[in-house]
Design an enzyme around this catalytic site. Structure first.
Site, PDB file in Angstrom:
ATOM      1  N   HIS A 152       0.840  -1.203   0.000  1.00  0.00           N
ATOM      2  CA  HIS A 152       0.000   0.000   0.000  1.00  0.00           C
ATOM      3  C   HIS A 152       0.869   1.243   0.000  1.00  0.00           C
ATOM      4  O   HIS A 152       1.724   1.401   0.862  1.00  0.00           O
ATOM      5  CB  HIS A 152      -0.929   0.006   1.226  1.00  0.00           C
ATOM      6  CG  HIS A 152      -2.105  -0.903   1.072  1.00  0.00           C
ATOM      7  ND1 HIS A 152      -3.288  -0.721   1.739  1.00  0.00           N
ATOM      8  CD2 HIS A 152      -2.281  -2.003   0.297  1.00  0.00           C
ATOM      9  CE1 HIS A 152      -4.151  -1.659   1.382  1.00  0.00           C
ATOM     10  NE2 HIS A 152      -3.555  -2.468   0.522  1.00  0.00           N
ATOM     11  N   TYR A 185      -9.423   5.405   7.094  1.00  0.00           N
ATOM     12  CA  TYR A 185      -9.602   5.772   8.508  1.00  0.00           C
ATOM     13  C   TYR A 185     -10.626   6.907   8.532  1.00  0.00           C
ATOM     14  O   TYR A 185     -10.393   7.956   7.919  1.00  0.00           O
ATOM     15  CB  TYR A 185      -8.298   6.281   9.104  1.00  0.00           C
ATOM     16  CG  TYR A 185      -7.268   5.198   9.387  1.00  0.00           C
ATOM     17  CD1 TYR A 185      -7.176   4.612  10.648  1.00  0.00           C
ATOM     18  CD2 TYR A 185      -6.384   4.773   8.396  1.00  0.00           C
ATOM     19  CE1 TYR A 185      -6.234   3.629  10.920  1.00  0.00           C
ATOM     20  CE2 TYR A 185      -5.430   3.788   8.660  1.00  0.00           C
ATOM     21  CZ  TYR A 185      -5.368   3.221   9.933  1.00  0.00           C
ATOM     22  OH  TYR A 185      -4.437   2.250  10.190  1.00  0.00           O
ATOM     23  N   PRO A 216      -4.895   0.372  18.589  1.00  0.00           N
ATOM     24  CA  PRO A 216      -4.598  -0.113  17.230  1.00  0.00           C
ATOM     25  C   PRO A 216      -4.666   0.953  16.135  1.00  0.00           C
ATOM     26  O   PRO A 216      -4.354   0.653  14.975  1.00  0.00           O
ATOM     27  CB  PRO A 216      -5.673  -1.182  17.001  1.00  0.00           C
ATOM     28  CG  PRO A 216      -6.786  -0.804  17.909  1.00  0.00           C
ATOM     29  CD  PRO A 216      -6.171  -0.152  19.096  1.00  0.00           C
ATOM     30  N   LYS A 271       0.490  -0.049  15.060  1.00  0.00           N
ATOM     31  CA  LYS A 271       1.881  -0.117  15.512  1.00  0.00           C
ATOM     32  C   LYS A 271       2.220  -1.338  16.388  1.00  0.00           C
ATOM     33  O   LYS A 271       3.396  -1.624  16.619  1.00  0.00           O
ATOM     34  CB  LYS A 271       2.234   1.149  16.314  1.00  0.00           C
ATOM     35  CG  LYS A 271       2.349   2.388  15.461  1.00  0.00           C
ATOM     36  CD  LYS A 271       3.647   2.386  14.671  1.00  0.00           C
ATOM     37  CE  LYS A 271       3.654   3.319  13.502  1.00  0.00           C
ATOM     38  NZ  LYS A 271       3.483   2.686  12.186  1.00  0.00           N
ATOM     39  N   TYR A 289       3.517   6.616  10.162  1.00  0.00           N
ATOM     40  CA  TYR A 289       2.726   5.442   9.769  1.00  0.00           C
ATOM     41  C   TYR A 289       3.596   4.378   9.106  1.00  0.00           C
ATOM     42  O   TYR A 289       3.464   3.186   9.404  1.00  0.00           O
ATOM     43  CB  TYR A 289       1.575   5.858   8.841  1.00  0.00           C
ATOM     44  CG  TYR A 289       0.504   4.795   8.742  1.00  0.00           C
ATOM     45  CD1 TYR A 289      -0.619   4.825   9.564  1.00  0.00           C
ATOM     46  CD2 TYR A 289       0.624   3.734   7.845  1.00  0.00           C
ATOM     47  CE1 TYR A 289      -1.595   3.836   9.492  1.00  0.00           C
ATOM     48  CE2 TYR A 289      -0.342   2.741   7.759  1.00  0.00           C
ATOM     49  CZ  TYR A 289      -1.449   2.799   8.588  1.00  0.00           C
ATOM     50  OH  TYR A 289      -2.403   1.807   8.523  1.00  0.00           O
TER      51      TYR A 289
HETATM   52  C1  PHB Z   1      -6.360  -4.458  10.514  1.00  0.00           C
HETATM   53  O1  PHB Z   1      -6.388  -4.703   9.311  1.00  0.00           O
HETATM   54  O2  PHB Z   1      -6.716  -5.315  11.349  1.00  0.00           O
HETATM   55  C2  PHB Z   1      -5.920  -3.130  10.997  1.00  0.00           C
HETATM   56  C3  PHB Z   1      -5.409  -2.214  10.091  1.00  0.00           C
HETATM   57  C4  PHB Z   1      -5.021  -0.966  10.518  1.00  0.00           C
HETATM   58  C5  PHB Z   1      -5.116  -0.637  11.860  1.00  0.00           C
HETATM   59  C6  PHB Z   1      -5.593  -1.555  12.780  1.00  0.00           C
HETATM   60  C7  PHB Z   1      -5.994  -2.814  12.353  1.00  0.00           C
HETATM   61  O3  PHB Z   1      -4.747   0.601  12.262  1.00  0.00           O
END
Ligand code: PHB
Ligand code: APR
Length: 393
Positions: free
Chosen positions: A76, A204, A296, A300, A388
C-alpha cells in the site's frame, strides 16, 4: 521427577516477538527454546492486525520467512482519511519514499512457526505455570509443567515475549518497575468477512457517530472496525447492523462500493496505551506487548514488537560473538526511545479520529480543524506518513 534442559536463550511466548527472535538468533547459530502456554492451532488462528511497516517486512526477509509475504502481501502506497463526506489521501510513497504491506499477523506467525519447526529448534506448546528464576545471576532458569511433568530449563538469558498478560513483566523486581497507562473509554468492534474490500487502500474515518476503519486481508477478504462503547455486547450487533453503521461512517462513496456478507469473525477489543519501564532486569529482557501496548489506530503493535526484537537480537548476537555487553546493557533505553514515539503517534491518531466528546464541543471542533489542516498541509501529511510507515530503527 523434574526433567532438566539447557539452552542459550529461553523464550517465553510464541507470538510474533518470540518467534522472530528465535529465528534471527538461529540464523546466527544461537539456540533457544520457546515456551508457549497455548497450542499451535490456537496461536495460528488468533485474528490480529495486519499492517507491516517496511522495516518489519525487511526483518522478515532477513529472517528468510517472507516468501509468502512477498507473494500474497498487498503493498500500500497510501491511506485515505475520511471526515464525513470529505476524503483526502496520504501518499506514503510520494511523501516518504516508503510503503507498508498489508499481511495478517496470523499469517506472519504461521510462516515463522513453519520455519521454526523445519529444524530451528523446539516450541513447547501447552507449557503451563511458566516461572522465571535467578535473573540476577548468570544462569537464569525457567520452570514449567508439560505433559504432566515438571521441567527445568537453564539458560544464559531469558526473553519475555509473552504479551500483556504474561509472567515476564511480573517477574521483574516490583520496586524497579514504572508503568504509564491510558485506558480509553471505548472499544473497537471488528468484523472479518469474505467479501472484496470497498477500497484498494485503508480508510480511517472520523464521524460524529464514532470512528470507523476499512481494512483488508486480501482482495477477497475484508476487515472492518467501528468504535463502540465498552459495555457493548456482541449479541446486540448482528452483521446487518454492523454493515449499516460502517456505511454511514465511511461515507457515501465507500458505502456504494461496500460488498456485505456473513461475518467469519466478530469481536470487541478495548483500547489501551501502556508502557512499563525498564524493559530489562539482570538477564531478563522483555519485548513486544509484554512491555507495552498501543491502541490499534496507528497499526503499531506488531511493528513495535518487531523493532524490540531487532534491538534485542543484535545485542545478544554481539554478546555471543564478541563478549561485548554494552548493547545488552542499553537495550531498554534503545528500545524505549522508539516505543515512546510510536506510543505518541498511536495516542495522537486515536484522539484525532475517535468520538470522545459531543459534536458541539470545543474538542470536536479541534479534531475537525486538525483534519482540515492535515488535508491542506504537506508538512502535516509528511509527519503522519513518516510515523505510519515506521520511524527508522
Ligand atoms: C487491521 O487490518 O486489522 C488493521 C489495520 C489498521 C489498523 C488496525 C488494524 O490501524
Ligand atoms: N507462558 C507462556 N506463554 C505465554 C504466557 C505464559 N505465562 N502468557 C502468554 N503467553 C503467550 C501467548 O499465548 C502468546 O502466544 O505469549 C504469546 C504472546 O504473543 P502476543 O500477545 O502476540 O505478543 P507479541 O509477540 O509481543 O506481539 C505483539 O501482538 O497483541 C498483538 O497487537 C499486538 O500486534 C501486537 C503483537
Amino acid at each position: 521427577m523434574v526433567s532438566q534442559m539447557r539452552t542459550q536463550v529461553g523464550i517465553i511466548g510464541a507470538g510474533p516477538a518470540g518467534l522472530l527472535l528465535a529465528r534471527l538468533l538461529k540464523i546466527q547459530g544461537i539456540d533457544s527454546v520457546i515456551l508457549e502456554q497455548r497450542d499451535r492451532a490456537y496461536v495460528e488462528s488468533r485474528i490480529r492486525a495486519g499492517v507491516l511497516e517496511q522495516g518489519t517486512a525487511t526483518q522478515l526477509r532477513d529472517a528468510g520467512v517472507a516468501e509468502r509475504l512477498d507473494r500474497e502481501g498487498l503493498v500500500h502506497e497510501g491511506v485515505e482519511i475520511a471526515a464525513g463526506e470529505r476524503h483526502f489521501r496520504i501518499d506514503f510513497q510520494e511523501l516518504t519514499g516508503k510503503t507498508v504491506v498489508v499481511y495478517g499477523q496470523t499469517e506472519v506467525c504461521k510462516d515463522l512457526i513453519a520455519a521454526r519447526l523445519a529444524g530451528d529448534g523446539p516450541i513447547v506448546w501447552n507449557a503451563a505455570d511458566v516461572a522465571v528464576h535467578d535473573i540476577d545471576g548468570n544462569r537464569p532458569r525457567l520452570t514449567y509443567r508439560c505433559d504432566g511433568q515438571d521441567h527445568d530449563l537453564v539458560c544464559d538469558f531469558v526473553a519475555g515475549c509473552d504479551g500483556f498478560h504474561g509472567v515476564s513483566r511480573q517477574s521483574m523486581p516490583a520496586d524497579l518497575l514504572r508503568t504509564f497507562e491510558r485506558v480509553y473509554p471505548f472499544g473497537w468492534l471488528g468484523i472479518l468477512a469474505d467479501v472484496p474490500p470497498c477500497s484498494h487502500e485503508l480508510i480511517y474515518a472520523r464521524h460524529e457517530r464514532g470512528f470507523a476503519l476499512a481494512s483488508m486481508r486480501s482482495p477477497t477478504r475484508s476487515r472492518y472496525y467501528i468504535q463502540c462503547s465498552l459495555d457493548e455486547r456482541l449479541e446486540a450487533w448482528p452483521d446487518a447492523r454492523i454493515w449499516e453503521e460502517l456505511q454511514r461512517r465511511l461515507g457515501r462513496a465507500a458505502a456504494a462500493r461496500m460488498v456485505t456478507g456473513p461475518s467469519i469473525e466478530k469481536s470487541i477489543a478495548p483500547l489501551r496505551s501502556f508502557v512499563s519501564t525498564p524493559m530489562q532486569s539482570g538477564r531478563l529482557f522483555l519485548a513486544g506487548d509484554a512491555s507495552h501496548i498501543v491502541p490499534p489506530t496507528g497499526a503499531k503493535g506488531l511493528n513495535l514488537a518487531m523493532s524490540d526484537v531487532h534491538y534485542l537480537q543484535r545485542a545478544l548476537v554481539a554478546w555471543y560473538k564478541t563478549g561485548a555487553a554494552d548493547l545488552l546493557e542499553r537495550y531498554s533505553e534503545t528500545a524505549l526511545a522508539r516505543v515512546w514515539k510510536a506510543e505518541r503517534f498511536s495516542w495522537w491518531m486515536t484522539g484525532l479520529l475517535h468520538r470522545l466528546h459531543d459534536e458541539a464541543s470545543f474538542e470536536a471542533q479541534m479534531q475537525i480543524a486538525e483534519l482540515d489542516y492535515i488535508a491542506s498541509s504537506r508538512a502535516a501529511q509528511t509527519a503522519l506518513a513518516e510515523n505510519y510507515v515506521g520511524l527508522p530503527y
